[in-house]
Design an enzyme around this catalytic site. Structure first.
Site, PDB file in Angstrom:
ATOM      1  N   HIS A 106       0.855  -1.180   0.000  1.00 11.66           N
ATOM      2  CA  HIS A 106       0.000   0.000   0.000  1.00 11.66           C
ATOM      3  C   HIS A 106       0.897   1.237   0.000  1.00 11.66           C
ATOM      4  CE1 HIS A 106       0.737  -1.209   4.222  1.00 11.66           C
ATOM      5  NE2 HIS A 106       0.947   0.077   4.408  1.00 11.66           N
ATOM      6  N   ASP A 157       5.774  -3.384  16.746  1.00  6.44           N
ATOM      7  CA  ASP A 157       4.385  -3.854  16.750  1.00  6.44           C
ATOM      8  C   ASP A 157       3.969  -4.515  18.058  1.00  6.44           C
ATOM      9  OD1 ASP A 157       3.516  -3.091  14.186  1.00  6.44           O
ATOM     10  OD2 ASP A 157       4.581  -4.761  13.274  1.00  6.44           O
ATOM     11  N   ASP A 197       7.500  -5.388   4.585  1.00  6.65           N
ATOM     12  CA  ASP A 197       6.318  -5.240   5.418  1.00  6.65           C
ATOM     13  C   ASP A 197       5.198  -6.128   4.873  1.00  6.65           C
ATOM     14  OD1 ASP A 197       4.811  -3.788   7.503  1.00  6.65           O
ATOM     15  OD2 ASP A 197       3.728  -2.913   5.813  1.00  6.65           O
ATOM     16  N   GLU A 222       8.091 -10.099   6.640  1.00  5.40           N
ATOM     17  CA  GLU A 222       7.251 -10.106   7.829  1.00  5.40           C
ATOM     18  C   GLU A 222       6.162 -11.163   7.642  1.00  5.40           C
ATOM     19  OE1 GLU A 222       4.318  -7.247  10.532  1.00  5.40           O
ATOM     20  OE2 GLU A 222       4.732  -6.728   8.438  1.00  5.40           O
ATOM     21  N   ARG A 280       7.110   2.540  21.119  1.00  5.81           N
ATOM     22  CA  ARG A 280       7.875   3.323  20.143  1.00  5.81           C
ATOM     23  C   ARG A 280       8.429   4.595  20.759  1.00  5.81           C
ATOM     24  NH1 ARG A 280       3.743   2.697  14.895  1.00  5.81           N
ATOM     25  NH2 ARG A 280       3.696   0.416  14.924  1.00  5.81           N
ATOM     26  N   ASP A 336       1.719  -0.276  21.016  1.00  2.49           N
ATOM     27  CA  ASP A 336       1.793   0.892  20.139  1.00  2.49           C
ATOM     28  C   ASP A 336       0.790   1.964  20.601  1.00  2.49           C
ATOM     29  OD1 ASP A 336       1.783   2.633  17.945  1.00  2.49           O
ATOM     30  OD2 ASP A 336       0.558   1.307  16.725  1.00  2.49           O
TER      31      ASP A 336
END
Length: 576
Positions: free
Chosen positions: A252, A441, A337, A366, A512, A508
């Protein structure tokens, strides 16, 4: 008695995944059976082969197979014919291999992975140590204001959470100012820690702080620096023996991008603005311009049509395609990803493109489950045959170690899960696994292992809550245990930035947070560094055979052997 054990050399030799064109002997013990037939399933369909009496002993039936010249998954079970009765012997109910059982109906099959005999993985993956960095959160030299969003005043503040009520997603619009020059200043620290490769979360221009909403694949995000900064960082790192792995987000783009341009911030003609856009065929519109396919329903992440020829040319196949140009500028490979959302033909082409520039470059995916038999979008996909990925992120190992230390599973269950994984994976694939405990994640590993931090709470319920001293010490002890064990396993150990310094944070966005410069847990850092360097010096840890031993429910030992070297590491949860 009827028995077959896919991990016992008496019943399957050689054991584990095997290269194309090689031979495998399968045996089945079936006392008092009149005949045993091997039922195989391959791409071409079902094959039935009669087995013969084995010279290895009475009651044993065997067959020698020459495996296909084409890679893939071979499935098998046994049809046992007693006088007047036929029974089927297949995989165990959990489908994890090893010893199976008898069924009176169609059983689950045993898996035999057949991989390309030419498949190999880069030595630096097999023998190295990886360090994951979110560029905005690791280190800063000066600060560049983000193009959108706002900048924290203090480096050690917790990340902000602003949940969009329409999507239930965090807006991810707060920044701390980390950049490539800051990373450059810390390369000597990483070298001393034992790091041989850095994996960067996305570095390309994007609206969010995490950068998984790519705005421009051709441009370094201005808050991180310039192309020249990137190339200087790669050069300086390479001089220290440290490689750079980039995050490839190809399923995406961002809606705020030069390709889609929903907000009109780019000087391009985006697909949202016109169906005459050169990028219009990249996206699938249900009703142009406001209804389009999105990644997991997030309107800010329009899904890309991976079979579109112009997109493939731009990302993969063109002379200056994205996956090629950043390798030429200093990167040593790509972490992909959501690799299991990329079509297998796309991955095959990506691999060829990457290896055409640098045969030693990495293609890491991933995939959260067993990557040899992942079912995605109704299709069984195998990523370890040598035609797509070099290897994957080893989430099964992470989940197993954490579950064991938290008392959710015992050592027997952990051993069984891991034995199945390494039985299914080809040796070069297993040796290049990204073995992680923390990531962007998941909650910080110390939080998770403290027992005080549940995972996957709704975003509206998340907040930054520091651990108590007792919780922190418990999480720290368990982290050290898990890291020692992980560093003895096949694959490339990966530290998530700051974990070695005692960084805290839940799900999350709190996992992070920034690296705790000036507030590091020095004792923890020294122990992690000691383990890292022991790993880098151990030929058995890097290239040895694997044996897992569970003498009781609370103890699991990993044994690695390479020539005269032997390594034993025991994970014992009883002293927690």
């Amino acid at each position: 008695m009827v028995r077959h054990d896919s991990r016992d050399p008496l019943y399957r030799t050689p054991s584990g995944a095997r290269p194309t064109g090689s031979d495998v002997i399968l045996r089945c013990r079936a006392d008092d059976a009149r005949a045993v037939t091997l039922r195989l399933w391959w791409d071409d369909g079902e094959i039935r082969r009669p087995m013969t009496a084995s010279p290895r002993g009475a009651g044993l039936f065997e067959i020698r197979l020459t495996l296909p010249e084409q890679s893939g998954l071979l499935w098998y079970y046994f049809i046992v014919d007693f006088d007047g009765e036929t029974r089927l012997y297949g995989n165990a109910d959990d489908r994890l291999g090893g010893e199976g059982r008898l069924y009176d109906h169609e059983p689950p099959s045993f898996q035999l992975t057949v991989y390309d005999e030419e498949f190999d993985t880069p030595r630096w993956m097999r023998e190295g140590l990886l360090y994951q960095i979110m560029p905005d959160r690791f280190a800063a030299r000066g600060k560049n204001a983000p193009e959108a969003g706002w900048l924290h005043e203090k480096w050690d503040e917790p990340p902000a959470i602003h949940v969009d009520p329409s999507t239930h997603d965090n807006r991810a619009d707060d920044f701390f100012g980390g950049n490539f020059r800051g990373v450059m200043d810390r390369l000597d620290y990483l070298k001393e820690l034992g790091v041989t490769a850095i994996y960067f979360n996305p570095i390309f221009r994007a609206r969010s702080n995490h950068k998984y909403d790519t705005g421009d694949y051709e441009t370094i995000d201005p808050s991180f620096g310039t192309r020249e900064d990137f190339e200087a960082l790669c050069g300086r790192a390479r001089a220290l023996g440290i490689r750079i792995l980039l995050d490839g987000v190809f399923s995406h783009t961002g809606s705020d991008s030069r390709y889609f341009n929903r907000l009109g911030r780019y000087d391009s003609l985006g697909a949202y603005q016109s169906l005459e856009s050169p990028y219009a065929s990249w996206y699938r519109f249900k009703r142009w311009p406001d209804e389009y396919d999105c990644w997991w329903g997030f309107e800010t992440l329009p899904t890309v049509n991976k079979s579109d020829e112009s997109y493939r040319r731009y990302i993969l196949t063109g002379e200056n395609a994205i996956v090629k140009r950043w390798l030429r500028r200093g990167a040593s490979g790509w972490r992909l990803d959501v690799a299991d959302e990329l079509p297998v033909p796309f991955l095959r082409t990506l691999r060829k493109s990457v290896k055409s520039v640098d045969p030693d470059a990495a293609v890491l995916g991933e995939v959260w489950e067993d990557a040899s038999n992942k079912v995605a979008y109704g299709q069984l996909r195998c990523y370890c045959l040598g035609d797509t990925l070099d290897s994957v992120m080893n989430y099964p190992l992470r989940e197993g170690l954490i579950g064991f230390l938290l008392g959710e599973i015992d050592a027997y269950a952990l051993k069984r899960r891991l034995d199945a994984l390494y039985e299914n994976y080809p040796a070069p694939f297993a040796a290049a696994l990204m073995n992680l405990l923390g990531s962007h994640d998941k909650a910080r590993v110390i939080n998770r292992l403290s027992g005080a931090e549940p995972e996957n709470r709704p975003r509206e319920q998340r907040a930054f809550t520091p651990l108590s001293d007792a919780e922190y010490e418990r999480g720290k002890r368990r982290f050290i245990k898990a890291w020692r064990f992980l560093c003895a396993m096949p694959g490339m150990p990966c530290l998530y930035y700051g974990d070695e310094a005692g960084a805290q944070g839940g799900d999350d966005p709190f996992c992070r947070g920034t690296y705790p410069w000036g507030h590091e847990d020095r004792a923890l850092m020294e122990e992690i560094k000691r383990v890292n360097h022991a790993r880098l010096k151990s030929r058995a840890a890097q290239n040895g055979s694997l044996e897992l031993i569970a003498p009781d429910a609370d103890t699991l030992t990993v044994v690695r052997r390479y020539e005269s070297d032997e390594l034993r590491v025991t994970l014992d949860r009883r002293d927690d």
